[in-house]
Design an enzyme around this catalytic site. Structure first.
Site, PDB file in Angstrom:
ATOM      1  N   ARG A 186      -0.207  14.295  12.596  1.00 29.21           N
ATOM      2  CA  ARG A 186       0.232  14.246  11.184  1.00 29.21           C
ATOM      3  C   ARG A 186       0.539  15.647  10.626  1.00 29.21           C
ATOM      4  O   ARG A 186      -0.041  16.088   9.633  1.00 29.21           O
ATOM      5  CB  ARG A 186      -0.809  13.531  10.307  1.00 29.21           C
ATOM      6  CG  ARG A 186      -1.308  12.203  10.810  1.00 29.21           C
ATOM      7  CD  ARG A 186      -0.286  11.132  11.073  1.00 29.21           C
ATOM      8  NE  ARG A 186       0.308  10.519   9.922  1.00 29.21           N
ATOM      9  CZ  ARG A 186      -0.204   9.477   9.276  1.00 29.21           C
ATOM     10  NH1 ARG A 186      -1.356   8.980   9.667  1.00 29.21           N
ATOM     11  NH2 ARG A 186       0.414   8.955   8.240  1.00 29.21           N
ATOM     12  N   ARG A 226      -8.612  -0.317   4.387  1.00 24.88           N
ATOM     13  CA  ARG A 226      -7.742   0.719   3.810  1.00 24.88           C
ATOM     14  C   ARG A 226      -6.398   0.123   3.408  1.00 24.88           C
ATOM     15  O   ARG A 226      -5.748   0.616   2.508  1.00 24.88           O
ATOM     16  CB  ARG A 226      -7.504   1.840   4.827  1.00 24.88           C
ATOM     17  CG  ARG A 226      -8.673   2.767   5.035  1.00 24.88           C
ATOM     18  CD  ARG A 226      -8.309   3.881   5.964  1.00 24.88           C
ATOM     19  NE  ARG A 226      -6.964   4.338   5.702  1.00 24.88           N
ATOM     20  CZ  ARG A 226      -6.158   4.850   6.641  1.00 24.88           C
ATOM     21  NH1 ARG A 226      -6.585   4.962   7.879  1.00 24.88           N
ATOM     22  NH2 ARG A 226      -4.951   5.249   6.342  1.00 24.88           N
ATOM     23  N   LYS A 266       0.846  -1.210   0.000  1.00 28.35           N
ATOM     24  CA  LYS A 266       0.000   0.000   0.000  1.00 28.35           C
ATOM     25  C   LYS A 266       0.872   1.248   0.000  1.00 28.35           C
ATOM     26  O   LYS A 266       0.646   2.178  -0.775  1.00 28.35           O
ATOM     27  CB  LYS A 266      -0.889   0.020   1.238  1.00 28.35           C
ATOM     28  CG  LYS A 266      -1.513   1.380   1.550  1.00 28.35           C
ATOM     29  CD  LYS A 266      -2.388   1.389   2.785  1.00 28.35           C
ATOM     30  CE  LYS A 266      -1.659   1.654   4.035  1.00 28.35           C
ATOM     31  NZ  LYS A 266      -1.354   3.061   4.306  1.00 28.35           N
ATOM     32  N   ASN A 267       1.912   1.264   0.840  1.00 28.71           N
ATOM     33  CA  ASN A 267       2.700   2.483   1.034  1.00 28.71           C
ATOM     34  C   ASN A 267       3.710   2.730  -0.076  1.00 28.71           C
ATOM     35  O   ASN A 267       4.451   3.708  -0.027  1.00 28.71           O
ATOM     36  CB  ASN A 267       3.371   2.460   2.413  1.00 28.71           C
ATOM     37  CG  ASN A 267       2.344   2.573   3.516  1.00 28.71           C
ATOM     38  OD1 ASN A 267       1.187   2.914   3.254  1.00 28.71           O
ATOM     39  ND2 ASN A 267       2.727   2.281   4.733  1.00 28.71           N
ATOM     40  N   ASP A 306       4.467   0.550  11.996  1.00 26.46           N
ATOM     41  CA  ASP A 306       3.227  -0.082  11.520  1.00 26.46           C
ATOM     42  C   ASP A 306       3.064  -1.497  12.064  1.00 26.46           C
ATOM     43  O   ASP A 306       1.990  -2.081  11.955  1.00 26.46           O
ATOM     44  CB  ASP A 306       3.180  -0.101   9.982  1.00 26.46           C
ATOM     45  CG  ASP A 306       3.093   1.300   9.415  1.00 26.46           C
ATOM     46  OD1 ASP A 306       3.365   1.480   8.212  1.00 26.46           O
ATOM     47  OD2 ASP A 306       2.786   2.228  10.184  1.00 26.46           O
ATOM     48  N   CYS A 366      -5.155  12.219  12.477  1.00 24.59           N
ATOM     49  CA  CYS A 366      -5.884  10.972  12.259  1.00 24.59           C
ATOM     50  C   CYS A 366      -5.829  10.179  13.557  1.00 24.59           C
ATOM     51  O   CYS A 366      -5.428  10.670  14.601  1.00 24.59           O
ATOM     52  CB  CYS A 366      -5.266  10.178  11.120  1.00 24.59           C
ATOM     53  SG  CYS A 366      -3.643   9.565  11.539  1.00 24.59           S
TER      54      CYS A 366
HETATM   55  C1  EPZ Z   1       4.234   6.885   6.235  1.00 29.09           C
HETATM   56  O1  EPZ Z   1       3.452   7.919   6.810  1.00 29.09           O
HETATM   57  C2  EPZ Z   1       3.311   5.669   6.133  1.00 29.09           C
HETATM   58  N1  EPZ Z   1       2.179   5.990   5.274  1.00 29.09           N
HETATM   59  C3  EPZ Z   1       2.815   5.280   7.524  1.00 29.09           C
HETATM   60  O2  EPZ Z   1       2.026   4.109   7.383  1.00 29.09           O
HETATM   61  C4  EPZ Z   1       4.035   4.946   8.382  1.00 29.09           C
HETATM   62  O3  EPZ Z   1       3.606   4.618   9.686  1.00 29.09           O
HETATM   63  C5  EPZ Z   1       4.969   6.166   8.423  1.00 29.09           C
HETATM   64  O4  EPZ Z   1       5.348   6.541   7.075  1.00 29.09           O
HETATM   65  C6  EPZ Z   1       6.237   5.899   9.207  1.00 29.09           C
HETATM   66  O5  EPZ Z   1       6.901   4.816   8.665  1.00 29.09           O
HETATM   67  C7  EPZ Z   1       2.346   5.928   3.923  1.00 29.09           C
HETATM   68  O6  EPZ Z   1       3.411   5.667   3.426  1.00 29.09           O
HETATM   69  C8  EPZ Z   1       1.129   6.192   3.091  1.00 29.09           C
HETATM   70  P1  EPZ Z   1       6.269  10.285   8.345  1.00 29.09           P
HETATM   71  P2  EPZ Z   1       4.020   9.438   6.817  1.00 29.09           P
HETATM   72  O7  EPZ Z   1       6.176  11.544   7.564  1.00 29.09           O
HETATM   73  O8  EPZ Z   1       4.745   9.712   5.578  1.00 29.09           O
HETATM   74  C9  EPZ Z   1       6.279  13.481  11.848  1.00 29.09           C
HETATM   75  C10 EPZ Z   1       0.120   2.763   7.674  1.00 29.09           C
HETATM   76  O9  EPZ Z   1      -0.469   2.270   8.653  1.00 29.09           O
HETATM   77  N2  EPZ Z   1       6.198  14.509  10.790  1.00 29.09           N
HETATM   78  O10 EPZ Z   1       7.495   9.449   8.253  1.00 29.09           O
HETATM   79  O11 EPZ Z   1       2.906  10.338   7.207  1.00 29.09           O
HETATM   80  C11 EPZ Z   1       4.963  12.723  12.020  1.00 29.09           C
HETATM   81  O12 EPZ Z   1       4.071  13.435  12.853  1.00 29.09           O
HETATM   82  C12 EPZ Z   1       0.617   4.190   7.740  1.00 29.09           C
HETATM   83  O13 EPZ Z   1       0.332   2.157   6.594  1.00 29.09           O
HETATM   84  C13 EPZ Z   1       6.318  15.857  11.146  1.00 29.09           C
HETATM   85  O14 EPZ Z   1       6.503  16.185  12.307  1.00 29.09           O
HETATM   86  O15 EPZ Z   1       5.030   9.342   8.048  1.00 29.09           O
HETATM   87  C14 EPZ Z   1       5.393  11.430  12.645  1.00 29.09           C
HETATM   88  O16 EPZ Z   1       5.544  11.633  14.047  1.00 29.09           O
HETATM   89  C15 EPZ Z   1       0.393   4.834   9.088  1.00 29.09           C
HETATM   90  N3  EPZ Z   1       6.211  16.808  10.178  1.00 29.09           N
HETATM   91  C16 EPZ Z   1       6.766  11.181  12.022  1.00 29.09           C
HETATM   92  O17 EPZ Z   1       7.201  12.436  11.482  1.00 29.09           O
HETATM   93  C17 EPZ Z   1       5.990  16.483   8.861  1.00 29.09           C
HETATM   94  O18 EPZ Z   1       5.921  17.409   8.005  1.00 29.09           O
HETATM   95  C18 EPZ Z   1       6.725  10.148  10.902  1.00 29.09           C
HETATM   96  O19 EPZ Z   1       5.958  10.667   9.876  1.00 29.09           O
HETATM   97  C19 EPZ Z   1       5.860  15.108   8.509  1.00 29.09           C
HETATM   98  C20 EPZ Z   1       5.978  14.143   9.493  1.00 29.09           C
END
Ligand code: EPZ
Length: 419
Positions: A121, A398, A22-23, A306, A116
């Site tokens: 996020r 999802r 998915k990701n 995850d 969410c």
């Molecule tokens: C991706 O989300 C995945 N989703 C998530 O999978 C996964 O848990 C996550 O990466 C971490 O591996 C997809 O790929 C569609 P991040 P993403 O930006 O990109 C903070 C699932 O269940 N952050 O690496 O949103 C954020 O709050 C989903 O399949 C900021 O602070 O994750 C979090 O604490 C859930 N500012 C951390 O970084 C920003 O601008 C990780 O977020 C962006 C992120």
């Protein structure tokens, strides 16, 4: 709406093929906007998040068709650069359209996906990165408006956190920006490498994806391509948990074992035996699981956040005390309350869950609060006495193409009731 009904106690046996990731599918489908041509994306899982992405692509002017797991996206006629709030809010990761829209049109008007089930996020890293590449961005009341005079330009971007989505947006936007962009402290997840492979096949020049430093030499134009999505490492590991907690023995086909090193280590500490051969992984479980000690979620190649909810189910029925530390998201323990209602003994203190293993869980009605929490409830039902009803399966749909079909193939007593 539907529920999943599981009768616990069956040991998982046999083999099953693992769906596409998915990701990986979501950013690659969004990146089709930047390609400007006809793309055939294979091994795409049939998920509600993929359907939401296809709705956005269609809204932007792409022609989209789907034949089971093969999706064709003709992005030659993208004629918009705005995405309405209702489409953005159907899927958390819709922010990944920011880079593609800026790459293709130089402009983007969209909405922050908003918090969410697992956390706030924020998108501050995304916005800062696009500003460094010359986009003038205004964010007000959750609306993001970006414009840039002409093409984006290169930048040397250092991420304060190896954000997956931010790394993806930069890679896509930089693919057609002026000059050479460098990302320092980039996310290293396999889905980043898959995105870069797709874009390089579209004519981009991206090096180092999967490492902490990624270099992107902007090119004038991209074109369409054929691409097969990598296997879903989280779904694979989730099914492995099912085998571990039922004393089972399963083989997963069409996986990438190298993407599961950190997870395999936890299974082995718990007393399971893991064998890999080519794209297959076999796991056989002992009658009694041992605690894996301390499990801390980390950016790849560390233990994936995850997998935190699914592994908490294994800890709940392992002998001993397990410490689970969720270091990525601030609100990702919602499933613990549901597990405790099934007889687990887990205390949460901030980012740590202390899990005292119990003999058995007892089936009851439980709720999915998010995608991975929902799959964790299904796993708990496999190992519990009696019947477990998992409600709100739309979260699960999802990210899992056919969780009940796959688990039934492995011998689970599980069915879906539509309500
Ligand atoms: C991706 O989300 C995945 N989703 C998530 O999978 C996964 O848990 C996550 O990466 C971490 O591996 C997809 O790929 C569609 P991040 P993403 O930006 O990109 C903070 C699932 O269940 N952050 O690496 O949103 C954020 O709050 C989903 O399949 C900021 O602070 O994750 C979090 O604490 C859930 N500012 C951390 O970084 C920003 O601008 C990780 O977020 C962006 C992120």
């Amino acid at each position: 709406m539907s529920n999943l009904i599981i009768k616990g106690g069956n040991r998982l046996r046999g083999e099953v093929r693992v769906q596409g990731a998915k990701n990986s599918a979501l950013p690659i489908l969004a990146a089709c906007v930047a390609s400007g041509g006809i793309n055939v994306i294979d091994n795409c899982p049939q998920l509600t998040d993929v359907s939401a992405t296809l709705k956005i692509l269609t809204y932007l002017g792409c022609k989209v068709s789907r034949d089971k797991n093969t999706i064709t996206v003709d992005a030659s006629c993208v004629n918009r650069y705005d995405i309405p709030r209702e489409l953005m809010h159907e899927m958390r990761s819709s922010i990944v359209f920011l880079g593609p829209l800026l790459s293709r049109t130089g402009r983007a008007e969209l909405y922050t996906p908003g918090g969410c089930e697992i956390g706030l996020r924020p998108v501050d890293l995304h916005i800062s990165a696009m500003q460094q590449m010359g986009s003038d961005i205004a964010e007000e009341f959750g609306r993001i408006v970006c414009g840039s005079e002409g093409r984006l330009h290169s930048a040397n971007i250092s991420l304060s956190f190896p954000s997956v989505g931010t790394t993806e947006n930069i890679i896509i936007a930089a693919s057609t920006a002026e000059g050479t962009t460098v990302i320092n402290n980039a996310a290293r997840e396999p889905e980043i490498s898959d995105l870069a492979d797709f874009l390089n096949k579209c004519g981009a020049d991206i090096r180092g994806a999967g490492e902490s430093t990624v270099v992107i030499n902007g090119v004038k134009k991209l074109h369409g391509t054929y691409h097969k999505i990598i296997p879903d490492r989280i779904v694979a590991a989730t099914y492995m948990i099912g085998a571990a907690i039922t004393g089972g023995n399963i083989t997963l086909r069409e996986t990438t074992p190298a993407h599961l090193t950190a997870v395999s280590d936890i299974f082995e500490k718990s007393g399971c035996r893991i064998r890999t051969e080519g794209d297959s992984i076999n796991i056989s479980a002992p009658k009694i699981l041992k605690t894996a000690g301390t499990i801390r979620t980390m950016p790849y190649p560390g233990f994936p956040t995850d997998m935190q909810a699914p592994v908490s189910v294994m800890a709940a029925v392992s002998r001993g005390t397990t410490f689970i530390i969720e270091s990525i998201f601030e609100n990702r323990f919602k499933h613990i309350g549901e597990l405790n209602r099934m007889g687990a003994n887990i205390k949460v203190d901030g980012r740590m869950a202390v899990v005292e293993g119990v003999e058995k869980l007892c089936g009851t009605k439980v709720f999915s609060h998010d995608l991975r929490g929902g799959t964790a409830m299904v796993l708990a039902g496999l190992a519990a006495y009696g019947e477990t009803l998992v409600a709100e399966t739309e979260y699960i749909d999802r990210g899992c193409q056919d969780i009940e079909g796959d688990l039934r193939t492995l011998g689970a007593d599980i069915h879906r009731e539509n309500i």
